[in-house]
Design a protein around this motif. Sequence first.
Motif, short mmCIF file in Angstrom:
data_model
loop_
_atom_site.label_atom_id
_atom_site.label_comp_id
_atom_site.label_asym_id
_atom_site.label_seq_id
_atom_site.Cartn_x
_atom_site.Cartn_y
_atom_site.Cartn_z
N ASN A 78 0.83 -1.21 0.00
CA ASN A 78 0.00 0.00 0.00
C ASN A 78 0.86 1.26 0.00
O ASN A 78 0.35 2.36 -0.15
N ARG A 147 9.80 11.10 4.98
CA ARG A 147 10.59 12.00 5.82
C ARG A 147 10.05 13.41 5.71
O ARG A 147 9.62 13.85 4.66
N GLN A 346 -4.11 4.83 12.71
CA GLN A 346 -3.86 5.74 13.84
C GLN A 346 -5.11 6.52 14.23
O GLN A 346 -5.06 7.73 14.48
N TRP B 12 8.55 -4.88 3.13
CA TRP B 12 7.18 -5.16 2.68
C TRP B 12 6.17 -4.49 3.57
O TRP B 12 4.99 -4.76 3.48
N THR B 13 6.62 -3.62 4.42
CA THR B 13 5.71 -3.09 5.42
C THR B 13 4.51 -2.37 4.81
O THR B 13 4.56 -1.84 3.72
N SER B 14 3.44 -2.36 5.56
CA SER B 14 2.24 -1.66 5.13
C SER B 14 2.00 -0.42 5.98
O SER B 14 1.05 0.29 5.78
N ALA B 15 2.85 -0.22 6.92
CA ALA B 15 2.52 0.78 7.94
C ALA B 15 2.72 2.21 7.46
O ALA B 15 3.52 2.48 6.60
N HIS B 16 1.95 3.09 8.02
CA HIS B 16 2.06 4.53 7.77
C HIS B 16 2.12 5.22 9.12
O HIS B 16 1.46 6.20 9.33
N ARG B 17 2.82 4.68 10.04
CA ARG B 17 2.74 5.19 11.40
C ARG B 17 3.63 6.41 11.56
O ARG B 17 4.59 6.60 10.83
N ARG B 18 3.33 7.22 12.55
CA ARG B 18 4.16 8.40 12.80
C ARG B 18 4.86 8.28 14.15
O ARG B 18 6.05 8.06 14.20
N ASP B 19 4.08 8.39 15.22
CA ASP B 19 4.71 8.47 16.54
C ASP B 19 4.47 7.20 17.35
O ASP B 19 4.45 7.24 18.57
N GLU B 20 4.26 6.10 16.66
CA GLU B 20 4.01 4.84 17.35
C GLU B 20 5.01 3.78 16.87
O GLU B 20 5.55 3.88 15.76
N LEU B 22 4.81 0.03 16.12
CA LEU B 22 3.91 -1.11 15.98
C LEU B 22 4.68 -2.42 16.20
O LEU B 22 5.71 -2.66 15.57
N ILE B 44 7.69 7.19 11.69
CA ILE B 44 8.76 8.13 11.31
C ILE B 44 9.20 9.01 12.48
O ILE B 44 10.40 9.30 12.62
N ARG B 103 14.15 4.91 8.85
CA ARG B 103 14.07 6.37 9.05
C ARG B 103 12.83 6.96 8.40
O ARG B 103 12.24 7.91 8.89
N ASN B 104 12.44 6.37 7.26
CA ASN B 104 11.25 6.85 6.55
C ASN B 104 9.96 6.40 7.21
O ASN B 104 8.87 6.71 6.74
N GLN B 106 9.03 3.34 7.22
CA GLN B 106 8.47 2.30 6.36
C GLN B 106 9.16 0.96 6.54
O GLN B 106 8.87 0.02 5.80
#
Lengths: 369, 210
Positions: A78, A147, A346, B12-20, B22, B44, B103-104, B106
């Motif tokens: 995704n 980033r 989130q 292969w991650t699907s995550a879009h996390r920011r301050d967590e 997972l 990130i 770092r991204n 992802q």
Amino acid sequence: MHVPFRIATMTGLALSVVAVATVPAQRGATSPRPSGAQADVTARITSSAQALLTKLDDAGRAKVQFPFEGPQKTRWSNLPSPMFERQGLRMGDLTAAQRAAVMELLAVALSRDGYRKVTEIMQGDEVLRKQSSQGPRGGGADPNPGRAGAGARGGGRGGPAFGEDQYYLAFLGTPSATTPWMLQFGGHHLAINLTLAGSQATMAPSLPAAQPATFTVEGRTVRPLGNENDKAFALINALNTEQRGQAILSSRVADLVVGPGHDGKTIQPEGIRASALSAAHQTMLWELVREWVGIINDGFAEPRMAEIRAKLADTYFAWSGPTSNGSAAYFRVQGPTLVIEYAPQQGSVDHIHTIYRDPTNDYGATFTK
Amino acid sequence: MTLQLVLMSGSWTSAHRRDEYLQAARLAIDPDRVELELDLTPGIAVADVVLSEIDVDSDGMISVAEARAYSDRVLNAIALDVDGIPLRVELVESRFPPVDSVRNGQGTARIHAAASMPRLADGLHHLRYRNAYRSDIGVYLANALVPGSDRVIVAAQRRDLYQRDLVIDYQLSGQPAPTTRRGLSVGVAGALILIANLWWRTRTRQREDL
């Protein structure tokens, strides 16, 4: 004197029937038989794919073509490019005629609603691109998952690239009306994996997602996954207190459990069994499931729905989160041949990930061997 | 079991996390073993904090030794027990993504660990998993996989609100006949009854004719 005969005969017949019924059931022989109509659908998709190939030059054909068995099969996500490195034919590199041929292929391969969903997901990413190029916006969704400061439009400096140009098409194997091949189309928040083999096809695994989940195009409100959301909330709210107690999990579910990279993992089902629902609620559940199953061409969607409905007793509906529509809630529908997950990211209702799988037949495992 | 550490070129991650951060666990129960797969995806905004604990020499690369040390660190914060008996969790394999993708926000590291089960009697048992790693930034998923052995049937999964704590109630049974064989056995029994019945009928009719 004849009574013992009859009892023995009936017992013998019953046991034999049990045995005969048991073995094919274990082989998954309950699936409806594919028909000639489905083979016709494959033939039409194949013709459309071949028509596209004639519009490409050698370089384009080389880009779009992959071996049927190889790493490309599971190379989907995704994530936006280039954070996730996609291969294949990039929409932004095509001429208008080639691009139209790709969209024509999708229109043939997918149902009308499936095509609507896919194009709206792409439109949403275009909205994201425009918002990102205008700088940070308000609201909860994250227009730039990369980033801080990374360029959004072109993906420069390793940042994400959004927009309708950033979707990729790939053929795995040679498009054929009879032998196995696969059509992959995807980009940010979208992965369509359509495996075809004559009269058989599957779209598992696939990932329709959305960010933003609600946006406006020429004055029209667009919600690519709005039906999924609304039908699920309608179902959970239609259940009585006891049923809801069975369906609602006691924990928060932060993300997809079997998202990209989790091929071959089958989690233990949870929630309420479909067989514990009333007929009306079962209908609501199947209509919810149809939102994913029905992305594929109708010719393949109907037999797939029949297959899923036949496994009612072992199908579960699970929920996590608030039950008032407009809230961020996770849900899952899981049966022996089905996993659907819907996971707001989130806690945002404006950023949704979903996954559709068939644990027994992802990538057409049962009919491409 | 050979320990493997793999440094991945992709992710292969699907995550879009920011301050967590997972931390997604999947547990597979066998009669004599439990397998744990743990996917770790820092968002990130917390990636640098997490990376400082992995890439300890800050050279922008995750070495095999760093991957091993970090995996052990995570596993030390995880507790597994069955019926209250602590299990020793051992690293089997770990896969770490490139530093840039972490770092991204992802990049997903995957840790595969396993523990041997003590000899357990047939009946209901409770496997408990607790993950206390980086609870300040962690969000958790914990799920049982459908067991590969037909001797194990998962009865229920009980979790705390945040999925840091999972109890899997499962039924352990003796070696059952595989379902296919069971079905065939029933069928053979049925066929034998039919044959015996036909033979008896034929014989009775012959006697009546006499």
